[in-house]
Scaffold this active site. Structure first.
Site, mmCIF file in Angstrom:
data_model
loop_
_atom_site.group_PDB
_atom_site.id
_atom_site.type_symbol
_atom_site.label_atom_id
_atom_site.label_comp_id
_atom_site.label_asym_id
_atom_site.label_seq_id
_atom_site.Cartn_x
_atom_site.Cartn_y
_atom_site.Cartn_z
ATOM 1 N N LYS A 19 36.082 83.032 28.663
ATOM 2 C CA LYS A 19 34.838 83.719 28.310
ATOM 3 C C LYS A 19 34.770 83.986 26.800
ATOM 4 C CE LYS A 19 33.076 84.061 32.516
ATOM 5 N NZ LYS A 19 31.900 83.272 32.896
ATOM 6 N N TYR A 72 40.737 83.909 32.440
ATOM 7 C CA TYR A 72 39.298 84.195 32.505
ATOM 8 C C TYR A 72 38.783 84.747 31.173
ATOM 9 C CZ TYR A 72 35.033 86.334 34.540
ATOM 10 O OH TYR A 72 33.742 86.709 34.836
HETATM 11 P P1 NDP Z 1 30.008 84.254 42.566
HETATM 12 O O1 NDP Z 1 31.431 84.029 42.918
HETATM 13 O O2 NDP Z 1 29.182 85.120 43.428
HETATM 14 O O3 NDP Z 1 29.247 82.845 42.405
HETATM 15 C C1 NDP Z 1 29.819 81.818 41.651
HETATM 16 C C2 NDP Z 1 28.881 80.630 41.636
HETATM 17 O O4 NDP Z 1 29.489 79.579 40.874
HETATM 18 C C3 NDP Z 1 28.593 80.081 43.007
HETATM 19 O O5 NDP Z 1 27.261 79.657 43.065
HETATM 20 C C4 NDP Z 1 29.532 78.887 43.107
HETATM 21 O O6 NDP Z 1 28.996 77.954 44.005
HETATM 22 C C5 NDP Z 1 29.502 78.382 41.661
HETATM 23 N N1 NDP Z 1 30.663 77.580 41.302
HETATM 24 C C6 NDP Z 1 31.965 77.968 41.243
HETATM 25 N N2 NDP Z 1 32.735 76.945 40.900
HETATM 26 C C7 NDP Z 1 31.914 75.869 40.734
HETATM 27 C C8 NDP Z 1 32.136 74.515 40.392
HETATM 28 N N3 NDP Z 1 33.349 74.035 40.142
HETATM 29 N N4 NDP Z 1 31.066 73.693 40.310
HETATM 30 C C9 NDP Z 1 29.816 74.154 40.566
HETATM 31 N N5 NDP Z 1 29.554 75.421 40.893
HETATM 32 C C10 NDP Z 1 30.594 76.273 40.980
HETATM 33 O O7 NDP Z 1 30.038 84.802 41.065
HETATM 34 P P2 NDP Z 1 29.020 85.747 40.266
HETATM 35 O O8 NDP Z 1 27.633 85.459 40.657
HETATM 36 O O9 NDP Z 1 29.537 87.116 40.346
HETATM 37 O O10 NDP Z 1 29.301 85.238 38.777
HETATM 38 C C11 NDP Z 1 28.439 84.359 38.084
HETATM 39 C C12 NDP Z 1 28.894 84.282 36.633
HETATM 40 O O11 NDP Z 1 28.888 85.594 36.075
HETATM 41 C C13 NDP Z 1 30.309 83.754 36.458
HETATM 42 O O12 NDP Z 1 30.377 82.956 35.306
HETATM 43 C C14 NDP Z 1 31.112 85.022 36.265
HETATM 44 O O13 NDP Z 1 32.286 84.784 35.531
HETATM 45 C C15 NDP Z 1 30.138 85.881 35.499
HETATM 46 N N6 NDP Z 1 30.437 87.297 35.577
HETATM 47 C C16 NDP Z 1 30.367 87.985 36.768
HETATM 48 C C17 NDP Z 1 30.665 89.330 36.808
HETATM 49 C C18 NDP Z 1 30.598 90.133 38.057
HETATM 50 O O14 NDP Z 1 30.934 91.334 38.002
HETATM 51 N N7 NDP Z 1 30.189 89.585 39.182
HETATM 52 C C19 NDP Z 1 31.080 90.057 35.595
HETATM 53 C C20 NDP Z 1 31.115 89.248 34.407
HETATM 54 C C21 NDP Z 1 30.803 87.927 34.417
HETATM 55 P P3 NDP Z 1 29.867 77.013 44.975
HETATM 56 O O15 NDP Z 1 31.091 77.776 45.352
HETATM 57 O O16 NDP Z 1 28.936 76.716 46.104
HETATM 58 O O17 NDP Z 1 30.146 75.803 44.157
#
Ligand code: NDP
Length: 248
Positions: free
Chosen positions: A159, A155
């Protein structure tokens, strides 16, 4: 405002968490938002929510880890609307584990979903943005990609890779009116972090200057600015939105 006059924003990972907040915020700011993630039902619900508040949205059910399909999907958005102004590469996954036990599969899946997908989308979107002489590319990174994090070799590498991608795209496309920045969240309360043990959350809280965990709307506010028309002089930047956890 008619749909054809609105700036078109494509937001990945829009079904929940940070991506959903970003989509709602950009819609509130008058963008037509293309909502992308794998499963259509939550995106349809979000589209209805946006439209019932007077906004404009459409749904794109796609797996961003499937590079050929994803690249074509981005091109089809630009073709359908005749423009693509804002691209938010937010979709991401974690497959955590200490490096000695990390499988090739867990490494590759995270790199493909979190890093390669952003490259594929930027490449597919760049032509339409350059043609319109306007573009705002926002990559969602992580403070793990800046300072590292034990248990997240895949990860953090993905990033960190996004940071190099962001700066390079900023240099390549800046003269065409296209900016590229990275917003790096710290600890945000979403499904991604919901199952972490309480002692870890308590430890993170201690590191926060603001003494609260982050909310998805904290990230959406940063993305709203970075993707706005008025942010045209901001490019190649890493904006850590982490409550003062790292101050990176
Ligand atoms: P969530 O797990 O809540 O949501 C992830 C989203 O990504 C979902 O909408 C999921 O939708 C989508 N997703 C995952 N894999 C795929 C794929 N292969 N194709 C299309 N869509 C995909 O994560 P967060 O909202 O917490 O995180 C969002 C971003 O922020 C990420 O990049 C994460 O790394 C980053 N981030 C988050 C942090 C945190 O503390 N939450 C901290 C630092 C960074 P679905 O499964 O329906 O496809």
């Amino acid at each position: 405002m008619p749909t054809s006059d609105r700036r078109v924003a494509l937001v990945t990972g829009a079904s929940r968490g940070i991506g959903k907040s970003i989509a709602l915020r950009l819609a509130r700011d008058g963008r037509h938002v293309v909502l992308a993630s794998r499963s259509a039902p939550p995106l349809n619900d979000l589209k209805s929510q946006i439209e019932s508040s007077g906004g404009s949205a459409s749904v794109l059910a796609v797996d961003v880890a499937d590079a050929p399909a994803w690249g074509k999907a981005v091109e089809s958005v630009a073709d359908q609307f005749g423009r693509l102004d804002i691209l938010v590469n937010n979709a991401g996954i974690t497959k955590d584990g200490l490096v000695l036990r990390m499988s090739d599969e867990d490494w590759n899946q995270v790199i493909q979903t979190n890093l390669t997908s952003a490259f594929v989308a930027i490449r597919a979107a760049a032509r339409a943005m350059m043609k319109g002489r306007f573009g705002r590319i926002v990559n969602i990174g992580s403070t793990s990609g800046v300072v590292g994090n034990a248990g997240q070799a895949n990860y953090a590498a993905a990033k960190a890779g996004l940071i190099g991608l962001t700066k390079t795209i900023a240099r390549e496309l800046g003269s065409k009116g296209v900016t590229c920045n990275l917003v790096a969240p710290g600890f945000i309360e979403t499904d991604m972090t919901a199952n972490l043990p309480q002692p870890i959350k308590d430890g993170v809280l201690q590191l926060m200057a603001v003494k609260r965990l982050g909310q998805a709307d904290d990230i959406a506010a940063a993305v709203a600015y970075v993707s706005s028309d008025e942010a045209g002089f901001l490019t190649g930047q890493v904006l850590c939105v982490d409550g003062g956890m790292t101050m990176c």
